[in-house]
Design a protein around this motif. Structure first.
Motif, mmCIF file in Angstrom:
data_model
loop_
_atom_site.group_PDB
_atom_site.id
_atom_site.type_symbol
_atom_site.label_atom_id
_atom_site.label_comp_id
_atom_site.label_asym_id
_atom_site.label_seq_id
_atom_site.Cartn_x
_atom_site.Cartn_y
_atom_site.Cartn_z
ATOM 1 N N UNK A 191 72.796 44.137 25.493
ATOM 2 C CA UNK A 191 73.781 43.064 25.615
ATOM 3 C C UNK A 191 74.904 43.536 26.519
ATOM 4 N N UNK A 192 75.684 42.569 26.993
ATOM 5 C CA UNK A 192 76.893 42.870 27.754
ATOM 6 C C UNK A 192 76.585 43.733 28.980
ATOM 7 N N UNK A 193 77.391 44.739 29.245
ATOM 8 C CA UNK A 193 77.167 45.618 30.374
ATOM 9 C C UNK A 193 77.859 45.140 31.641
ATOM 10 N N UNK A 194 77.652 45.889 32.705
ATOM 11 C CA UNK A 194 78.274 45.572 33.990
ATOM 12 C C UNK A 194 77.194 45.256 35.017
ATOM 13 N N UNK A 195 77.295 44.090 35.601
ATOM 14 C CA UNK A 195 76.320 43.604 36.586
ATOM 15 C C UNK A 195 74.914 43.422 36.016
ATOM 16 N N UNK A 196 74.794 43.384 34.694
ATOM 17 C CA UNK A 196 73.483 43.169 34.069
ATOM 18 C C UNK A 196 73.242 41.668 33.930
ATOM 19 N N UNK A 197 72.739 41.062 34.994
ATOM 20 C CA UNK A 197 72.444 39.633 34.934
ATOM 21 C C UNK A 197 71.071 39.419 34.268
ATOM 22 N N UNK A 198 70.607 38.190 34.264
ATOM 23 C CA UNK A 198 69.346 37.876 33.585
ATOM 24 C C UNK A 198 68.178 38.660 34.202
ATOM 25 N N UNK A 199 68.201 38.829 35.515
ATOM 26 C CA UNK A 199 67.112 39.541 36.182
ATOM 27 C C UNK A 199 67.127 41.037 35.821
ATOM 28 N N UNK A 200 68.319 41.617 35.787
ATOM 29 C CA UNK A 200 68.425 43.018 35.356
ATOM 30 C C UNK A 200 68.022 43.157 33.890
ATOM 31 N N UNK A 201 68.372 42.177 33.104
ATOM 32 C CA UNK A 201 67.986 42.207 31.685
ATOM 33 C C UNK A 201 66.461 42.181 31.560
ATOM 34 N N UNK A 219 70.134 51.201 36.239
ATOM 35 C CA UNK A 219 71.236 50.988 35.297
ATOM 36 C C UNK A 219 71.087 51.956 34.145
ATOM 37 N N UNK A 220 72.219 52.346 33.596
ATOM 38 C CA UNK A 220 72.252 53.211 32.417
ATOM 39 C C UNK A 220 73.553 52.927 31.699
ATOM 40 N N UNK A 221 73.678 53.454 30.466
ATOM 41 C CA UNK A 221 74.929 53.204 29.750
ATOM 42 C C UNK A 221 76.034 54.068 30.340
ATOM 43 N N UNK A 222 77.276 53.751 29.979
ATOM 44 C CA UNK A 222 78.427 54.521 30.418
ATOM 45 C C UNK A 222 78.245 56.013 30.110
ATOM 46 N N UNK A 223 77.546 56.306 29.013
ATOM 47 C CA UNK A 223 77.344 57.699 28.615
ATOM 48 C C UNK A 223 76.064 58.278 29.213
ATOM 49 N N UNK A 224 75.438 57.549 30.127
ATOM 50 C CA UNK A 224 74.307 58.089 30.867
ATOM 51 C C UNK A 224 72.941 57.922 30.228
ATOM 52 N N UNK A 277 69.124 47.562 17.325
ATOM 53 C CA UNK A 277 69.995 48.427 18.126
ATOM 54 C C UNK A 277 70.153 47.798 19.502
ATOM 55 N N UNK A 278 71.388 47.717 19.985
ATOM 56 C CA UNK A 278 71.605 47.013 21.261
ATOM 57 C C UNK A 278 72.536 47.810 22.172
ATOM 58 N N UNK A 279 72.038 48.086 23.385
ATOM 59 C CA UNK A 279 72.758 48.940 24.328
ATOM 60 C C UNK A 279 73.424 48.111 25.422
ATOM 61 N N UNK A 280 74.549 48.610 25.911
ATOM 62 C CA UNK A 280 75.233 47.998 27.055
ATOM 63 C C UNK A 280 75.015 48.878 28.278
ATOM 64 N N UNK A 281 74.314 48.334 29.273
ATOM 65 C CA UNK A 281 74.012 49.090 30.489
ATOM 66 C C UNK A 281 74.929 48.661 31.625
ATOM 67 N N UNK A 282 75.185 49.609 32.505
ATOM 68 C CA UNK A 282 75.935 49.310 33.727
ATOM 69 C C UNK A 282 75.025 49.603 34.918
ATOM 70 N N UNK A 283 75.016 48.685 35.875
ATOM 71 C CA UNK A 283 74.252 48.945 37.089
ATOM 72 C C UNK A 283 74.969 50.043 37.870
ATOM 73 N N UNK A 284 74.191 50.989 38.387
ATOM 74 C CA UNK A 284 74.787 52.109 39.137
ATOM 75 C C UNK A 284 75.399 51.609 40.442
ATOM 76 N N UNK A 285 76.301 52.389 40.998
ATOM 77 C CA UNK A 285 77.034 51.968 42.198
ATOM 78 C C UNK A 285 76.107 51.611 43.355
ATOM 79 N N UNK A 286 75.018 52.373 43.503
ATOM 80 C CA UNK A 286 74.095 52.073 44.617
ATOM 81 C C UNK A 286 73.140 50.932 44.265
ATOM 82 N N UNK A 287 73.268 50.416 43.037
ATOM 83 C CA UNK A 287 72.472 49.250 42.651
ATOM 84 C C UNK A 287 71.019 49.545 42.344
ATOM 85 N N UNK A 288 70.631 50.814 42.367
ATOM 86 C CA UNK A 288 69.203 51.129 42.249
ATOM 87 C C UNK A 288 68.708 51.068 40.805
#
Ligand code: ZN
Length: 305
Positions: free
Chosen positions: A212-222, A186-191, A173-184
């Motif tokens: 995998x994928x996501x927004x602003x999820x670089x190697x360090x966030x991964x 990350x969670x998926x689009x659906x929260x 199972x593989x989730x796509x996370x987005x970093x939150x606007x304040x950068x603190x």
């Protein structure tokens, strides 16, 4: 294949491949066209892309079936070709390995819509589409199924159910996370946050938890995501970050994180316990070649220490 994928990662980390979608564009696929149909109409182009990943050192290839469910293919009038497209995809990935041992991971992406009550699709339709695709991939000999770029637990659970029912030897199972606007965080689009996702995937029969994928999820966030997974599950972890953030240049989407930049995150990911590392959007055979070198050096260093 002498070892199963799960046995192999118990012995050491494996290298997956890089992006398919951006490679298809480079090979001439036009935006909005059906890349999965190329498994039937331009198999030599898919094979060429996957051979480049094998030459770069990939141990695992994802099949070219991200949009290979009936619901996705129907948008391109290819609903009648579900089984043929998914079967061909597994055969092409297997062929790309040639004499080399490698693992073919059947790829199931999102169905690309919303389920009732928010959208037009019923749960039964989505489950049916995933079942049909998963069965075609497993019947064709896929070593595993990955249900990827997921953002909602509802859709994820349908994908995992379909993969298990199809008899996949390994379910990812593989989730796509987005970093939150304040950068603190990350969670998926659906929260959905990583801890909840990992617990849910384990409860629903996943053998490997991934992102995998996501927004602003670089190697360090991964790496952070991997560590957060590891706090709630003992399951192996797979990561496939994008090669940086998409930028629009001359009306084309480009990813500009170079192999040299991205590879600095590989050893920290291995130290965080990642069992399979690859790349998502924008990553190329050159990125994978750099990853191979870093992973081999890491293994050698560990062996002598
Ligand atoms: Zn991606």
């Amino acid at each position: 294949m002498t070892k199963t994928l799960l046995d192999a990662i118990r012995e050491g980390p494996l290298l997956a491949d890089g992006a398919m979608g951006t490679q298809l564009m480079i090979a001439g696929l036009e935006q909005g066209n059906c890349g999965e149909a190329w498994n039937l109409t331009h198999p030599e182009r898919i094979l060429a892309i996957q051979r480049r990943y094998v030459d770069a050192g990939s141990d695992c290839l994802l099949t070219n079936t991200f949009g290979g469910s009936r619901i996705m293919l129907n948008r391109h009038a290819h609903a009648d070709d579900v089984v043929a497209i998914n079967t061909a995809a597994v055969q092409l990935a297997r062929e790309a390995f040639g004499d080399r041992e490698g693992y073919v991971i059947g790829d199931i992406g999102p169905f690309g819509g919303l389920m009732e009550p928010y959208g037009e699709f019923t749960e039964a339709q989505v489950l049916g589409a995933f079942r049909e695709q998963a069965k075609a991939l497993v019947d064709a000999g896929a070593d595993a199924i990955i249900v990827e770029t997921q953002t909602s637990l509802e859709e994820l659970s349908l994908g995992l159910t379909a993969a298990r029912e199809a008899g996949a030897a390994c379910v990812i199972g593989s989730m796509a996370y987005d970093v939150t606007l304040d950068g603190s965080t990350f969670r998926t689009m659906m929260g959905v946050d990583p801890e909840r996702a990992a617990e849910f995937m384990e409860e629903h029969g996943a053998d490997i938890v991934a992102l995998n994928c996501g927004t602003n999820m670089d190697m360090e966030r991964a790496r952070h995501a991997a560590l957060r997974y590891a706090q709630v599950t003992g399951l192996p972890i797979m990561v496939q970050p994008n090669a940086g953030q998409p930028k629009l240049v001359d009306m084309k989407v480009v990813y500009d994180e170079t192999p040299d930049q991205m590879v600095t995150g590989v050893v920290p990911l291995l130290e965080a316990g990642a069992s399979i590392i690859g790349g998502c959007c924008g990553s190329t055979p050159d990125h994978i070649r750099a990853f191979r070198k870093a992973m081999d050096q890491f293994r050698t260093a560990k062996a002598v220490s």
